[in-house]
Design a protein around this motif. Structure first.
Motif, PDB file in Angstrom:
ATOM      1  N   TYR A   7       0.851  -1.187   0.000  1.00 13.45           N
ATOM      2  CA  TYR A   7       0.000   0.000   0.000  1.00 13.45           C
ATOM      3  C   TYR A   7       0.885   1.233   0.000  1.00 13.45           C
ATOM      4  CZ  TYR A   7      -3.433  -3.357   1.785  1.00 13.45           C
ATOM      5  OH  TYR A   7      -4.235  -4.439   1.956  1.00 13.45           O
ATOM      6  N   SER A   8       0.462   2.275  -0.706  1.00 11.10           N
ATOM      7  CA  SER A   8       1.180   3.544  -0.604  1.00 11.10           C
ATOM      8  C   SER A   8       0.855   4.153   0.769  1.00 11.10           C
ATOM      9  CB  SER A   8       0.755   4.494  -1.723  1.00 11.10           C
ATOM     10  OG  SER A   8      -0.599   4.880  -1.548  1.00 11.10           O
ATOM     11  N   ASN A   9       1.653   5.100   1.204  1.00 17.32           N
ATOM     12  CA  ASN A   9       1.431   5.730   2.513  1.00 17.32           C
ATOM     13  C   ASN A   9       0.083   6.432   2.583  1.00 17.32           C
ATOM     14  OD1 ASN A   9       3.918   4.863   3.400  1.00 17.32           O
ATOM     15  ND2 ASN A   9       4.953   6.769   2.843  1.00 17.32           N
ATOM     16  N   VAL A  10      -0.294   7.092   1.518  1.00 18.24           N
ATOM     17  CA  VAL A  10      -1.573   7.806   1.485  1.00 18.24           C
ATOM     18  C   VAL A  10      -2.741   6.814   1.552  1.00 18.24           C
ATOM     19  CG1 VAL A  10      -3.039   9.302   0.088  1.00 18.24           C
ATOM     20  CG2 VAL A  10      -0.585   9.737   0.217  1.00 18.24           C
ATOM     21  N   LEU A  11      -2.675   5.758   0.759  1.00 19.57           N
ATOM     22  CA  LEU A  11      -3.738   4.756   0.757  1.00 19.57           C
ATOM     23  C   LEU A  11      -3.841   4.065   2.113  1.00 19.57           C
ATOM     24  CD1 LEU A  11      -5.918   3.211  -0.769  1.00 19.57           C
ATOM     25  CD2 LEU A  11      -4.146   1.644  -1.548  1.00 19.57           C
ATOM     26  N   PHE A  12      -2.715   3.763   2.723  1.00 18.74           N
ATOM     27  CA  PHE A  12      -2.689   3.119   4.033  1.00 18.74           C
ATOM     28  C   PHE A  12      -3.412   3.993   5.064  1.00 18.74           C
ATOM     29  CE2 PHE A  12      -0.713   1.731   7.992  1.00 18.74           C
ATOM     30  CZ  PHE A  12      -0.720   0.361   7.848  1.00 18.74           C
ATOM     31  N   ASP A  13      -3.105   5.283   5.085  1.00 20.53           N
ATOM     32  CA  ASP A  13      -3.750   6.208   6.015  1.00 20.53           C
ATOM     33  C   ASP A  13      -5.242   6.362   5.726  1.00 20.53           C
ATOM     34  OD1 ASP A  13      -1.331   6.576   7.278  1.00 20.53           O
ATOM     35  OD2 ASP A  13      -0.860   8.433   6.190  1.00 20.53           O
ATOM     36  N   ILE A  14      -5.614   6.384   4.456  1.00 25.65           N
ATOM     37  CA  ILE A  14      -7.032   6.508   4.091  1.00 25.65           C
ATOM     38  C   ILE A  14      -7.818   5.282   4.539  1.00 25.65           C
ATOM     39  CG2 ILE A  14      -8.629   6.512   2.119  1.00 25.65           C
ATOM     40  CD1 ILE A  14      -6.676   8.426   0.725  1.00 25.65           C
ATOM     41  N   LEU A  15      -7.256   4.102   4.382  1.00 23.07           N
ATOM     42  CA  LEU A  15      -7.951   2.883   4.785  1.00 23.07           C
ATOM     43  C   LEU A  15      -8.159   2.827   6.302  1.00 23.07           C
ATOM     44  CD1 LEU A  15      -6.271   0.268   2.432  1.00 23.07           C
ATOM     45  CD2 LEU A  15      -8.539   1.296   2.217  1.00 23.07           C
ATOM     46  N   ILE A  16      -7.172   3.263   7.051  1.00 21.34           N
ATOM     47  CA  ILE A  16      -7.335   3.311   8.515  1.00 21.34           C
ATOM     48  C   ILE A  16      -8.394   4.349   8.888  1.00 21.34           C
ATOM     49  CG2 ILE A  16      -6.172   3.943  10.671  1.00 21.34           C
ATOM     50  CD1 ILE A  16      -3.677   2.568   9.568  1.00 21.34           C
ATOM     51  N   TRP A  17      -8.366   5.504   8.229  1.00 26.22           N
ATOM     52  CA  TRP A  17      -9.373   6.523   8.492  1.00 26.22           C
ATOM     53  C   TRP A  17     -10.779   6.011   8.162  1.00 26.22           C
ATOM     54  CZ3 TRP A  17     -12.860   8.980   5.273  1.00 26.22           C
ATOM     55  CH2 TRP A  17     -13.551  10.050   5.838  1.00 26.22           C
ATOM     56  N   LEU A  18     -10.928   5.317   7.021  1.00 22.56           N
ATOM     57  CA  LEU A  18     -12.235   4.765   6.634  1.00 22.56           C
ATOM     58  C   LEU A  18     -12.767   3.804   7.693  1.00 22.56           C
ATOM     59  CD1 LEU A  18     -11.794   4.037   2.831  1.00 22.56           C
ATOM     60  CD2 LEU A  18     -13.430   5.596   3.867  1.00 22.56           C
ATOM     61  N   SER A  19     -11.896   2.971   8.201  1.00 26.65           N
ATOM     62  CA  SER A  19     -12.309   2.010   9.211  1.00 26.65           C
ATOM     63  C   SER A  19     -12.800   2.703  10.477  1.00 26.65           C
ATOM     64  CB  SER A  19     -11.145   1.079   9.540  1.00 26.65           C
ATOM     65  OG  SER A  19     -11.476   0.253  10.620  1.00 26.65           O
ATOM     66  N   LYS A  20     -12.104   3.746  10.887  1.00 26.45           N
ATOM     67  CA  LYS A  20     -12.503   4.465  12.102  1.00 26.45           C
ATOM     68  C   LYS A  20     -13.763   5.300  11.870  1.00 26.45           C
ATOM     69  CE  LYS A  20      -7.876   4.756  14.003  1.00 26.45           C
ATOM     70  NZ  LYS A  20      -6.743   5.637  14.327  1.00 26.45           N
ATOM     71  N   TYR A  21     -13.837   5.989  10.745  1.00 28.16           N
ATOM     72  CA  TYR A  21     -14.950   6.893  10.477  1.00 28.16           C
ATOM     73  C   TYR A  21     -16.269   6.136  10.295  1.00 28.16           C
ATOM     74  CZ  TYR A  21     -17.535  10.792   8.478  1.00 28.16           C
ATOM     75  OH  TYR A  21     -18.470  11.770   8.243  1.00 28.16           O
ATOM     76  N   TYR A  22     -16.225   5.043   9.544  1.00 27.46           N
ATOM     77  CA  TYR A  22     -17.443   4.282   9.264  1.00 27.46           C
ATOM     78  C   TYR A  22     -17.652   3.113  10.216  1.00 27.46           C
ATOM     79  CZ  TYR A  22     -17.918   6.972   5.009  1.00 27.46           C
ATOM     80  OH  TYR A  22     -18.078   8.006   4.113  1.00 27.46           O
ATOM     81  N   HIS A  23     -16.761   2.943  11.193  1.00 25.47           N
ATOM     82  CA  HIS A  23     -16.854   1.844  12.160  1.00 25.47           C
ATOM     83  C   HIS A  23     -16.983   0.498  11.454  1.00 25.47           C
ATOM     84  CE1 HIS A  23     -17.242   4.735  15.382  1.00 25.47           C
ATOM     85  NE2 HIS A  23     -18.142   5.377  14.651  1.00 25.47           N
ATOM     86  N   PHE A  24     -16.157   0.322  10.449  1.00 29.90           N
ATOM     87  CA  PHE A  24     -16.161  -0.890   9.639  1.00 29.90           C
ATOM     88  C   PHE A  24     -14.929  -1.722   9.991  1.00 29.90           C
ATOM     89  CE2 PHE A  24     -16.120  -3.357   5.677  1.00 29.90           C
ATOM     90  CZ  PHE A  24     -17.468  -3.656   5.588  1.00 29.90           C
ATOM     91  N   PRO A  25     -15.023  -3.050   9.972  1.00 25.94           N
ATOM     92  CA  PRO A  25     -13.872  -3.888  10.320  1.00 25.94           C
ATOM     93  C   PRO A  25     -12.654  -3.596   9.445  1.00 25.94           C
ATOM     94  CG  PRO A  25     -15.846  -5.213  10.186  1.00 25.94           C
ATOM     95  CD  PRO A  25     -16.208  -3.842   9.693  1.00 25.94           C
ATOM     96  N   ILE A  26     -11.538  -3.328  10.085  1.00 25.53           N
ATOM     97  CA  ILE A  26     -10.336  -2.913   9.375  1.00 25.53           C
ATOM     98  C   ILE A  26      -9.790  -4.019   8.480  1.00 25.53           C
ATOM     99  CG2 ILE A  26      -8.727  -3.506  11.226  1.00 25.53           C
ATOM    100  CD1 ILE A  26      -7.371  -0.731  10.444  1.00 25.53           C
ATOM    101  N   GLY A  27      -9.918  -5.273   8.909  1.00 22.54           N
ATOM    102  CA  GLY A  27      -9.453  -6.385   8.079  1.00 22.54           C
ATOM    103  C   GLY A  27     -10.237  -6.493   6.787  1.00 22.54           C
ATOM    104  N   SER A  28     -11.525  -6.262   6.856  1.00 20.62           N
ATOM    105  CA  SER A  28     -12.354  -6.312   5.657  1.00 20.62           C
ATOM    106  C   SER A  28     -11.989  -5.213   4.676  1.00 20.62           C
ATOM    107  CB  SER A  28     -13.836  -6.189   6.030  1.00 20.62           C
ATOM    108  OG  SER A  28     -14.230  -7.260   6.843  1.00 20.62           O
TER     109      SER A  28
END
Length: 107
Positions: A72-93
Motif C-alpha cells: 500500500y502507498s502511505n496515502v492509501l494506508f492512512d485513508i484505509l485506517i481513516w475509513l475504518s474508524k470513520y465508518y466503524h467498519f472492520p479494518i481487516g475487511s
C-alpha cells in the motif's frame, strides 16, 4: 524481538499481536503468514508494538514474511485506517477487499 500489530482478513475491528523473529524484518503494510486458530493465514503489518516486559506475553510467532516493501502507498494506508474508524467498519475487511485475489492468497 519485535512485536507487530497485524490485521487479519476477518470481519472484526481488532488488531492481533505476534512475535517477529530476529531473522525477519517487518515492513508496515507488508504481508506476513501467521498462525490463527488451527491454520495459517495472511496478515498485514500495521505497526510495531513497543513493550518493555515481554516475558509475560503469550504470543505466537510469525511463520513467514512475504513482502519486502509495503503493498500500500502511505496515502492509501492512512485513508484505509481513516475509513475504518470513520465508518466503524472492520479494518481487516477494508484492507483485504481492495487487494487482488492473487495477493490475498499465498498458496
Amino acid at each position: 524481538m519485535i512485536i507487530v500489530n497485524v490485521i487479519l482478513p476477518l470481519p472484526i475491528r481488532k488488531y492481533f499481536k505476534y512475535f517477529m523473529p530476529d531473522s525477519m524484518y517487518p515492513v508496515i503494510g507488508g504481508r506476513i503468514l501467521v498462525p490463527f486458530r488451527s491454520k495459517y493465514t495472511i496478515g498485514i503489518v500495521t505497526s510495531f508494538f513497543d513493550k518493555k516486559n515481554i516475558s509475560d506475553l503469550k504470543l505466537e510467532f510469525v511463520k513467514l514474511s512475504i513482502d519486502t516493501e509495503s503493498i500500500y502507498s502511505n496515502v492509501l494506508f492512512d485513508i484505509l485506517i481513516w475509513l475504518s474508524k470513520y465508518y466503524h467498519f472492520p479494518i481487516g475487511s477494508i484492507f483485504f477487499s481492495i487487494l487482488p485475489k492473487y495477493l490475498k492468497n499465498f498458496f
